[in-house]
Write an enzyme that holds these catalytic residues in place. Structure first.
Site, PDB file in Angstrom:
ATOM      1  N   HIS A 131       0.871  -1.180   0.000  1.00 62.38           N
ATOM      2  CA  HIS A 131       0.000   0.000   0.000  1.00 62.38           C
ATOM      3  C   HIS A 131       0.911   1.235   0.000  1.00 62.38           C
ATOM      4  CE1 HIS A 131      -2.867   2.902   1.804  1.00 62.38           C
ATOM      5  NE2 HIS A 131      -3.835   2.051   1.518  1.00 62.38           N
ATOM      6  N   ASP A 208       2.678  -4.797   8.028  1.00 64.56           N
ATOM      7  CA  ASP A 208       1.479  -3.982   7.860  1.00 64.56           C
ATOM      8  C   ASP A 208       0.268  -4.915   7.937  1.00 64.56           C
ATOM      9  OD1 ASP A 208      -0.671  -2.520   7.014  1.00 64.56           O
ATOM     10  OD2 ASP A 208       0.197  -1.913   5.087  1.00 64.56           O
ATOM     11  N   GLN A 211      -5.010  -5.120   6.687  1.00 63.43           N
ATOM     12  CA  GLN A 211      -6.041  -6.026   6.173  1.00 63.43           C
ATOM     13  C   GLN A 211      -6.144  -7.301   6.990  1.00 63.43           C
ATOM     14  OE1 GLN A 211      -8.360  -5.562   3.845  1.00 63.43           O
ATOM     15  NE2 GLN A 211      -7.566  -3.515   3.505  1.00 63.43           N
ATOM     16  N   LYS A 234     -10.792  -0.489  10.094  1.00 67.98           N
ATOM     17  CA  LYS A 234     -10.986  -1.748   9.366  1.00 67.98           C
ATOM     18  C   LYS A 234     -11.263  -2.911  10.309  1.00 67.98           C
ATOM     19  CE  LYS A 234      -8.172  -0.150   5.534  1.00 67.98           C
ATOM     20  NZ  LYS A 234      -6.912  -0.266   4.784  1.00 67.98           N
ATOM     21  N   CYS A 372      -4.722   2.530  -3.726  1.00 67.02           N
ATOM     22  CA  CYS A 372      -3.469   2.974  -3.084  1.00 67.02           C
ATOM     23  C   CYS A 372      -2.341   1.978  -3.292  1.00 67.02           C
ATOM     24  CB  CYS A 372      -3.653   3.246  -1.584  1.00 67.02           C
ATOM     25  SG  CYS A 372      -4.783   4.587  -1.233  1.00 67.02           S
TER      26      CYS A 372
END
Ligand SMILES: *Cc1c(COP(=O)(O)O)cnc(C)c1O
Length: 414
Positions: A131, A208, A211, A234, A372
Site C-alpha cells: 500500500h 502492515d 487487512q 478496518k 493505493c
C-alpha cells in the site's frame, strides 16, 4: 457467546448482521450491498454504544486527573490498550502505541527507528504489493538519508517471490517492511518465513496488518515480528485510531516521535526527559473515545471468533470466485494460492470506474481505482481494478446481487 470451533458450519450471519445498523438501509431504492470492506468496515452496535456512552457519561481528559471521572477515563483508555495487546498477543500493553491509523504507525517507525538506524548507503526492503502507506514513508526516509529502497517482486498470481526477497537482504539492510495481506490482491504473505529470513541476518521486520487483522487471528509473538501496525476503522472500530505494536527493546531505544504533553517526564528549558513506554510515543491528548471504541471492537471480534469469521469468509470467497469466473470477459487480478476476502478484477472493454458506477445503481458498493497500490496496477498492466471485498456480515445473497449487477454492466456496455 463462547469460543467457536473451526468446523462450526452454522455461523449465524443473520444475527451478526442485526448488530450492524447501517447494513439495514436502502441505497437508490435497493437494499445496500456493502462490499467495500477493504476500505473500511461497518461498526457493530457494541462499538456505537461504547462511543456514545463515553461522550455522554465518561468524557474527561486522561492521565494526571485526580477526580473520579478522569480516573475512570484513564482506566478505560489504558484498559483498551490492554485489550489491543491481548488481541495481538503482545507481551505487554506497554508495547502498544495508539496512533491515528496504520499509516501513522508506519510513519512513526520510519521517523524514529528509521531516522536513528538508517544511514547513507543503507537499505530498506519492501515488496511490490505494498500500500502507498508502506512505500512513501520509506521513500521519504531514504531520500533524507541517502539510503536505498529495495523492492521484492511478485509473480503473475500476485504472490511474493520469496527467493527474490531473500536475495535482497544484505549487510546494509536495516529493515524489512512487508504487508501481511494485500488490500488490492488479497494475497496473504508468509510473514513468519519472512521474519525468519530477516532475523537470520539480524534485520528487524515491520508487518502492515491493516487487512490481515480483521480476517485472521494475529499473534505478534508467534510471528516474532518487531513491529506490527493495525488500523481501527478496518477492525470494525472507529476512524482516527490505530495501533502500533513494537518490541519493547526496540521501542525503548527509539527516540520520541512527536514532542508535547503526555510524552514527557519532566521539562525545563535546558532539558526534557521522556516518559516511559508507551507514553513516550503519544504526545498530546489522544483519541480517547477512539481507543475505547477500538477496545470494544476487538472485544466484539474476539467474541465472534476468528475461526468462525475465517471459515465464513472462506466460503464466501470460494462462492464469489466461482460465480464471477463465469462472467464473460472477467479477469481476476490476484489469484494467489494463499488469499482471503478480496476479489479484484477487470471486465474486458469496460473501465473499472464504469463498472463501479453501474453496480452502484443496483445498491452494490464496490471500490474501483488503484486501491493505493499503483505499483500493483503497473505490474498487471491495468490502470485500475474493480474490487469487491468481504467481511463477516456479507452473505451469498449479496454475492448474487453483485453478479446480477455486473451482468447489467454488460447490458449497458455490450
Ligand atoms: C488500509 C490500508 C492501509 C492504510 O490504512 P489507514 O487506515 O489509511 O492508515 C495500509 N496498508 C494496507 C494493506 C491497507 O489495507
Amino acid at each position: 457467546m463462547s469460543k467457536v470451533t473451526i468446523d462450526r458450519i452454522d455461523f449465524d450471519v443473520r444475527s451478526i448482521r442485526k448488530q450492524f445498523p447501517l447494513l439495514a438501509q436502502s441505497v437508490r431504492g435497493k437494499p445496500l450491498v456493502y462490499l467495500d470492506n477493504a476500505a473500511t468496515t461497518q461498526k457493530p452496535q457494541a462499538v456505537l454504544d461504547t462511543l456514545s456512552h463515553y461522550y455522554a457519561a465518561g468524557n474527561a481528559n486522561i492521565h494526571r486527573g485526580v477526580y473520579a471521572l478522569s480516573q475512570d477515563a484513564t482506566q478505560a483508555y489504558e484498559g483498551a490498550r490492554s485489550k489491543v495487546a491481548k488481541f495481538l498477543n503482545a507481551a505487554s500493553p506497554t508495547e502498544i502505541i495508539f496512533t491515528r491509523n496504520a499509516t501513522e504507525g508506519i510513519n512513526l517507525v520510519a521517523q524514529t527507528f528509521g531516522r536513528s538506524m538508517v544511514a547513507a548507503g543503507d537499505e530498506v526492503v519492501i515488496s511490490e504489493m505494498e500500500h502507498h502507506s508502506n512505500i512513501v514513508p520509506w521513500q521519504l526516509l531514504c531520500e533524507e538519508k541517502g539510503a536505498k529502497l529495495r523492492v521484492a517482486p511478485i509473480n503473475d498470481d500476485g504472490e511474493l517471490i520469496l527467493d527474490e526477497l531473500a536475495a535482497l537482504l544484505g549487510s546494509r539492510t536495516r529493515l524489512v517492511s512487508i504487508v501481511h495481506m494485500s488490500n488490492s490482491l488479497g494475497t496473504i504473505n508468509p510473514v513468519r518465513r519472512i521474519v525468519d529470513l530477516a532475523h537470520e541476518r539480524g534485520i528487524p521486520v515491520l508487518i502492515d496488518g491493516s487487512q490481515a487483522a480483521y480476517h485472521m487471528a494475529v499473534d505478534v509473538r508467534a510471528l516474532d515480528c518487531d513491529f506490527y501496525v493495525v488500523t481501527g476503522h478496518k477492525l470494525y472500530g472507529p476512524t482516527g485510531i490505530g495501533a502500533l505494536y513494537g518490541r519493547s527493546r526496540l521501542l525503548n531505544d527509539m527516540p520520541p516521535y512527536q514532542g508535547g504533553g503526555d510524552m514527557i517526564s519532566s521539562v525545563t528549558f535546558e532539558q526534557t526527559t521522556y516518559n516511559e513506554l508507551p507514553h513516550k510515543f503519544e504526545a498530546g491528548t489522544p483519541h480517547i473515545a477512539g481507543a475505547i471504541g477500538l477496545g470494544a471492537a476487538v472485544d466484539f471480534l474476539t467474541e465472534v471468533g476468528f475461526d468462525a469469521i475465517a471459515s465464513h469468509e472462506r466460503r464466501l470467497l470460494d462462492y464469489a470466485t466461482g460465480m464471477l469466473s463465469e462472467l464473460p470477459g472477467l479477469r481476476f487480478i490476484g489469484t494467489a494460492r494463499e488469499k482471503a476476502s478480496i476479489l479484484s478484477f477487470v471486465l474486458e472493454g469496460v473501465h473499472p470506474h464504469d463498472v463501479g458506477t453501474v453496480v452502484d445503481t443496483e445498491g452494490v458498493a464496490i471500490r474501483t481505482g488503484h486501491h493505493c497500490t499503483q505499483p500493483v496496477m503497473d505490474r498487471f498492466g491495468v490502470p485500475a481494478t474493480a474490487r469487491a471485498s468481504l467481511a463477516m456480515y456479507n452473505t451469498t445473497d449479496e454475492i448474487d446481487h453483485l453478479v446480477s449487477a455486473l451482468s447489467k454492466v454488460r447490458e449497458v456496455f455490450g
